[in-house]
Design a protein around this motif. Structure first.
Motif, mmCIF file in Angstrom:
data_model
loop_
_atom_site.group_PDB
_atom_site.id
_atom_site.type_symbol
_atom_site.label_atom_id
_atom_site.label_comp_id
_atom_site.label_asym_id
_atom_site.label_seq_id
_atom_site.Cartn_x
_atom_site.Cartn_y
_atom_site.Cartn_z
ATOM 1 N N GLN A 233 0.847 -1.196 0.000
ATOM 2 C CA GLN A 233 0.000 0.000 0.000
ATOM 3 C C GLN A 233 0.879 1.241 0.000
ATOM 4 N N PHE A 234 0.563 2.171 -0.878
ATOM 5 C CA PHE A 234 1.320 3.412 -0.971
ATOM 6 C C PHE A 234 0.333 4.577 -0.914
ATOM 7 N N GLU A 235 0.380 5.357 0.173
ATOM 8 C CA GLU A 235 -0.531 6.486 0.307
ATOM 9 C C GLU A 235 0.151 7.725 -0.264
ATOM 10 N N ALA A 236 -0.449 8.290 -1.296
ATOM 11 C CA ALA A 236 0.167 9.394 -2.021
ATOM 12 C C ALA A 236 -0.922 10.323 -2.556
ATOM 13 N N PRO A 237 -0.557 11.529 -2.958
ATOM 14 C CA PRO A 237 -1.554 12.431 -3.549
ATOM 15 C C PRO A 237 -2.092 11.872 -4.857
ATOM 16 N N LEU A 238 -3.359 12.106 -5.130
ATOM 17 C CA LEU A 238 -3.905 11.731 -6.426
ATOM 18 C C LEU A 238 -3.141 12.489 -7.502
ATOM 19 N N GLY A 239 -2.872 11.818 -8.606
ATOM 20 C CA GLY A 239 -2.086 12.416 -9.678
ATOM 21 C C GLY A 239 -0.702 11.818 -9.794
ATOM 22 N N ILE A 240 -0.290 11.000 -8.808
ATOM 23 C CA ILE A 240 0.967 10.273 -8.921
ATOM 24 C C ILE A 240 0.866 9.328 -10.118
ATOM 25 N N THR A 241 1.974 8.904 -10.686
ATOM 26 C CA THR A 241 1.944 8.011 -11.851
ATOM 27 C C THR A 241 2.346 6.596 -11.452
ATOM 28 N N LEU A 242 2.007 5.650 -12.317
ATOM 29 C CA LEU A 242 2.406 4.273 -12.054
ATOM 30 C C LEU A 242 3.930 4.149 -12.083
ATOM 31 N N ARG A 243 4.588 4.911 -12.944
ATOM 32 C CA ARG A 243 6.048 4.853 -12.998
ATOM 33 C C ARG A 243 6.639 5.189 -11.619
ATOM 34 N N GLU A 244 6.104 6.228 -10.973
ATOM 35 C CA GLU A 244 6.593 6.611 -9.647
ATOM 36 C C GLU A 244 6.291 5.525 -8.619
ATOM 37 N N LEU A 245 5.100 4.933 -8.703
ATOM 38 C CA LEU A 245 4.730 3.901 -7.736
ATOM 39 C C LEU A 245 5.591 2.651 -7.904
ATOM 40 N N ILE A 246 5.885 2.287 -9.149
ATOM 41 C CA ILE A 246 6.751 1.125 -9.379
ATOM 42 C C ILE A 246 8.142 1.393 -8.827
ATOM 43 N N ASP A 247 8.629 2.622 -8.973
ATOM 44 C CA ASP A 247 9.922 2.974 -8.377
ATOM 45 C C ASP A 247 9.879 2.829 -6.861
ATOM 46 N N LEU A 248 8.769 3.291 -6.251
ATOM 47 C CA LEU A 248 8.617 3.160 -4.806
ATOM 48 C C LEU A 248 8.586 1.699 -4.375
#
Length: 436
Positions: A254-269
């Motif tokens: 689970q990654f809590e982040a602002p709406l508008g983040i991209t999948l590329r950023e989430l995959i990096d996380l």
């Protein structure tokens, strides 16, 4: 990259015994409730409207606006119902939230009920997650003992009772009117609308139905202010949300982040894709949302951005698949789920999902012909927008989108007499790196 995350609902998940009342109050829990009780109900509704909070259950309807639809001149009781029947394949945000931080939901329920002038609230939890039911029941009991629930809460004159209800494990009860049918003791099937739940919902009385995460977001809005919440996210999709990343990444979670983040950023996380593999396709909001591909890695994950890309943000259940996955087999498995979970009330969904499975299974075995793809699309067209609720629409989404992006893979099943990703079948794809 850590600055990308905005832990609010998930901030306490790593705390020792985070689910207890003591741990929650140590972090300032129930402070927002005391603040809210000093205000007028309409003031709270306006704050939620100003925050820009939109429903976190998939539809994205403005939460404050939904609360404002409740007719206060109706003599019947008002009810708040929390939809905790998390059943969408790939969606796994509400259950860990209720396990790790149930009191933020309870506090949100009290504030929200006060705002709409309800004296009874229900938390409808999927019955198969009995451990979650027990944890939320314990949190409600603790809230009663601490004076946060019951009669004359903190001397405000406001009374509220909360009932934790365990459903029978039906996916269809994630649909709000089917959920109400289940609460009233009937078979879970969608209701004809109008009348809408805001006018005639539970027990034919005005009812607000919200997702767990929507209600759990309310205490922070009251505590920090509408402007604080609205400062995150995008212009039309405000605030933060829990993104559930699962599948072929190194560290799903689970990654809590602002709406508008991209999948590329989430995959990096999440540490990237698993070693030696590349992204093939993904779902932005669970299996009932149209598939997207690698070309959509930088699409903003908000309601407008994902919609413009041809899909839906839904519940932010991001299922990630690499090149070793057969898209036809994955879509078949999802479609079998929707066929099984169809309540059978309407013909397009009841009969249509059965025929979708037959046609897909034939193609997955390498049987049939190319015209079956057009047959599949025709079947989807006869279900989409014609079923009683959104289950039928959701069943068509992965099929039509997968044919749009992976038509060649469907045809390869016919060429090779079965799945080209199966080592027992043709190895023609191995030279192209599909068999890793």
């Amino acid at each position: 990259m850590s600055d990308t995350l905005t832990p609010v609902l998930t901030a306490s998940w790593g705390d020792e015994r985070s689910w207890t009342l003591q741990a929650y109050e140590d972090r300032g829990g129930y402070g927002a409730l005391k603040k809210a009780l000093r205000q007028q109900p309409d003031e709270i509704i306006e704050q939620v409207k100003d925050s820009g909070l939109r429903g976190r259950g998939g539809a994205g309807f403005p939460t404050g606006m939904k609360w404002g639809f409740i007719p206060q001149d109706n003599p019947n009781p008002k009810y708040l119902v929390v939809n905790a029947d998390e059943s969408e394949p790939g969606t796994c945000k509400d259950i860990p939230l209720m396990m790790a931080n149930p009191h933020v939901l309870v506090e949100g329920v009290i504030i929200s009920s006060f705002a709409i002038r309800a004296n009874t609230a229900f938390i409808y939890i999927r019955g198969e997650v009995l451990h979650v039911v027990r944890r939320v029941q314990k949190a409600v009991k603790e809230a009663y003992l601490a004076g946060h629930l019951g009669k004359d809460i903190h001397g405000s004159g406001y009374d509220l009772d909360v009932v934790v209800h365990a459903g029978a494990g039906a996916y269809i009860c994630g649909e709000e009117t089917a959920l109400l049918e289940g609460l009233e003791g009937r078979r879970g099937q969608p209701r004809l609308r109008p009348p809408f739940p805001a006018v005639a919902g539970l027990y034919a009385s005005p009812t607000v139905i919200n997702n767990v995460e929507s209600i759990a977001s309310v205490p922070a809005i009251i505590d920090h202010g509408a402007d604080w919440f609205a400062s995150m996210g995008t212009e039309k999709s405000k605030g933060h949300g829990i993104f559930s990343l699962s599948g072929h990444v190194k560290n799903p979670g689970q990654f809590e982040a602002p709406l508008g983040i991209t999948l590329r950023e989430l995959i990096d996380l999440a540490g990237g894709m698993r070693e030696g593999h590349e992204l093939k396709f993904w779902t932005p909001g669970g299996s009932s949302t149209p598939l997207l591909t690698e070309e959509h890695l930088d699409v903003p994950l908000d309601f407008e951005g994902v919609g413009a890309a041809g899909s839906m943000l839904g519940t932010r259940a991001l299922q990630v698949f690499d090149e070793t996955t057969c898209v036809v087999r994955a879509v078949l498995r999802w479609t079998e789920f929707y066929k099984h979970e169809s309540c059978g009330k309407c013909t397009p969904c009841r009969e249509g999902t059965w025929w979708l499975v037959q046609t897909l299974a034939r193609l997955e075995r390498g049987e049939g012909q190319e015209s079956d793809l057009d047959l599949l699309l025709d079947q989807c067209d006869n279900i989409l927008g014609r079923s009683f609720c959104a289950l039928g629409d959701g069943a068509t989404s992965p099929i039509s989108s997968s044919i749009k992006y992976f038509r060649d893979e469907y045809l390869a099943h016919l060429t090779h007499g079965g799945c080209p990703f199966d080592p027992a079948a043709s190895t023609a794809f191995a030279s192209e790196g599909a068999l890793a």
